[in-house]
Design an enzyme around this catalytic site. Structure first.
Site, short mmCIF file in Angstrom:
data_model
loop_
_atom_site.label_atom_id
_atom_site.label_comp_id
_atom_site.label_asym_id
_atom_site.label_seq_id
_atom_site.Cartn_x
_atom_site.Cartn_y
_atom_site.Cartn_z
N SER A 165 0.86 -1.18 0.00
CA SER A 165 0.00 0.00 0.00
C SER A 165 0.89 1.23 0.00
CB SER A 165 -0.86 0.00 1.28
OG SER A 165 -1.39 1.29 1.51
N TYR A 178 -1.25 -1.33 10.15
CA TYR A 178 -1.28 -1.30 8.69
C TYR A 178 0.04 -0.72 8.16
CZ TYR A 178 -3.52 -1.07 4.10
OH TYR A 178 -3.85 -1.28 2.77
N1 LIG Z 1 -8.64 -0.73 -0.80
C1 LIG Z 1 -7.60 0.07 -0.64
O1 LIG Z 1 -7.72 1.30 -0.55
C2 LIG Z 1 -6.21 -0.51 -0.58
C3 LIG Z 1 -5.12 0.35 -0.82
C4 LIG Z 1 -3.85 -0.16 -0.78
C5 LIG Z 1 -3.64 -1.50 -0.54
N2 LIG Z 1 -4.69 -2.31 -0.32
C6 LIG Z 1 -4.40 -3.73 -0.04
O2 LIG Z 1 -5.18 -4.56 -0.86
C7 LIG Z 1 -5.48 -5.77 -0.18
C8 LIG Z 1 -6.99 -6.00 -0.27
O3 LIG Z 1 -7.66 -4.89 0.27
P1 LIG Z 1 -9.18 -4.61 -0.07
O4 LIG Z 1 -9.42 -3.18 0.19
O5 LIG Z 1 -9.51 -5.17 -1.38
O6 LIG Z 1 -9.87 -5.42 1.13
P2 LIG Z 1 -11.11 -6.43 1.18
O7 LIG Z 1 -11.40 -6.56 2.63
O8 LIG Z 1 -12.17 -6.00 0.26
O9 LIG Z 1 -10.49 -7.80 0.65
C9 LIG Z 1 -9.62 -8.55 1.42
C10 LIG Z 1 -9.90 -10.03 1.22
O10 LIG Z 1 -8.98 -10.77 2.02
C11 LIG Z 1 -9.67 -11.85 2.62
N3 LIG Z 1 -8.99 -12.29 3.84
C12 LIG Z 1 -8.89 -11.63 5.03
N4 LIG Z 1 -8.25 -12.40 5.92
C13 LIG Z 1 -7.92 -13.54 5.29
C14 LIG Z 1 -7.25 -14.71 5.69
N5 LIG Z 1 -6.80 -14.87 6.94
N6 LIG Z 1 -7.07 -15.70 4.79
C15 LIG Z 1 -7.54 -15.57 3.52
N7 LIG Z 1 -8.21 -14.49 3.09
C16 LIG Z 1 -8.39 -13.49 3.97
C17 LIG Z 1 -11.06 -11.29 2.94
O11 LIG Z 1 -12.01 -12.33 3.14
C18 LIG Z 1 -11.32 -10.43 1.71
O12 LIG Z 1 -12.00 -11.16 0.71
C19 LIG Z 1 -4.96 -5.62 1.24
O13 LIG Z 1 -3.72 -6.29 1.35
C20 LIG Z 1 -4.77 -4.12 1.37
O14 LIG Z 1 -3.72 -3.79 2.25
C21 LIG Z 1 -5.98 -1.86 -0.32
#
Ligand SMILES: NC(=O)c1ccc[n+]([C@@H]2O[C@H](COP(=O)([O-])OP(=O)(O)OC[C@H]3O[C@@H](n4cnc5c(N)ncnc54)[C@H](O)[C@@H]3O)[C@@H](O)[C@H]2O)c1
Length: 286
Positions: A165, A178
């Site tokens: 991120s 985070y």
């Molecule tokens: N959305 C944002 O703004 C953003 C920005 C930068 C980075 N990210 C990164 O992207 C990734 C996904 O984020 P998102 O916003 O899509 O979140 P989200 O919560 O929509 O998706 C995350 C997924 O991970 C799964 N998950 C959680 N714990 C788990 C486990 N123990 N085993 C297997 N699966 C598991 C959840 O069930 C979910 O489907 C993260 O690593 C986050 O740090 C997100």
């Protein structure tokens, strides 16, 4: 008139161009966190680029839902959903075995399953801190280790992509776990790039900015907390964050998927140990 309209630029919030040539035809990918948000978007992008994809998530219904969409778009035989908790060593090993049993090999692995428990430091519960380390660091470690074992044994190289991120480079306020885990992922990738380079395995991070569409991290409570942190109303949160970017564009999951497709493809064959920031111009530090 908005400056974007005036200059004939794409309107804010418009979808990113999706279609990519099948640069990943005959490649096999495993994506964790593929049941929602960015993991799902990346799984869809890789499939659109021709890859066969194993969608791995602790939330099987989410993964099945994403798979159903892929079957509608591309027909059957190109995706597999697997329930797996990425913090469980045996479950992770099994998910990789199932993928190879189904598709024959593994060429691309994306670790995206992550969480973002956000509290001010003085209120941060230690169990939430530990859970974030367990999923965002131990989960990435277990997934990266299994991918490295398989790809090394295959002897054909591969691409390992860790979804970090922008907070891994430029910290977010009241987000200790985070910030620490996302920075940790970047350094994991750099060390692994050194270690796995001789086997032709490239390891890179994507550091997205804020991506709201489809994300469960950006749930109403999280938005509420961000609004409080910034002294604004919840409905002002998305425009506020979009306004922090140089381009003034809301980042879409497809934008992040496009970077993942490039990192997974031979077009990026000399790129390893790097962080590709995908944030519409919000963070300029490395
Ligand atoms: N959305 C944002 O703004 C953003 C920005 C930068 C980075 N990210 C990164 O992207 C990734 C996904 O984020 P998102 O916003 O899509 O979140 P989200 O919560 O929509 O998706 C995350 C997924 O991970 C799964 N998950 C959680 N714990 C788990 C486990 N123990 N085993 C297997 N699966 C598991 C959840 O069930 C979910 O489907 C993260 O690593 C986050 O740090 C997100």
């Amino acid at each position: 008139m908005s400056p974007h309209k005036k200059k004939g630029l794409k309107k804010k919030g418009a979808a990113a161009p999706a279609a990519t040539p099948p640069v990943l035809k005959d490649r096999v990918a495993l994506v964790t966190g593929a049941g929602s948000g960015l993991g799902r978007g990346i799984a869809e992008g890789l499939a659109r680029a021709g890859a066969k994809v194993a969608l791995v998530d602790i939330d099987l219904a989410g993964a099945e839902n994403a798979c159903a969409g892929l079957v509608r778009e591309h027909g059957g035989g190109r995706c597999l959903c697997i329930r797996c908790d990425v913090t469980d060593e045996a479950q992770v090993a099994k998910a990789f075995r199932q993928t190879v049993d189904e598709f024959g090999e593994l060429n691309i692995c994306v670790a995206a399953a992550g969480i973002a428990p956000a509290f001010p430091l003085v209120e941060f519960p230690v169990d939430k801190w530990r859970r974030a380390l367990e999923i965002n660091l131990t989960g990435y470690f277990l997934v990266g280790r299994e991918a490295a074992r398989l790809m090394t044994a295959q002897g054909k190289g591969g691409s390992l992509i860790l979804l970090s991120s922008k907070s891994g480079l430029d910290p977010s306020k009241s987000n200790s776990a985070y910030n620490a885990t996302k920075a940790g992922e970047i350094h994991l990738a750099r060390g692994w790039a050194l270690e796995l380079g001789p086997a032709g395995i490239r390891v890179n991070c994507i550091a997205p900015g804020n991506v709201f569409k489809g994300s469960k991290i950006w749930n109403p409570q999280y938005i509420e907390m961000c609004a409080k942190k910034r002294g604004i109303k919840p409905e002002e949160v998305i425009p506020y964050y979009v306004g922090l970017t140089a381009l003034g564009i809301e980042i879409q999951p497809e934008d992040v998927a496009n970077v993942a497709v490039w990192l997974a493809s031979d077009a990026s064959r000399v790129i390893t140990g790097q962080v590709i920031v995908c944030d519409a111009g919000q963070v300029f530090v490395r």
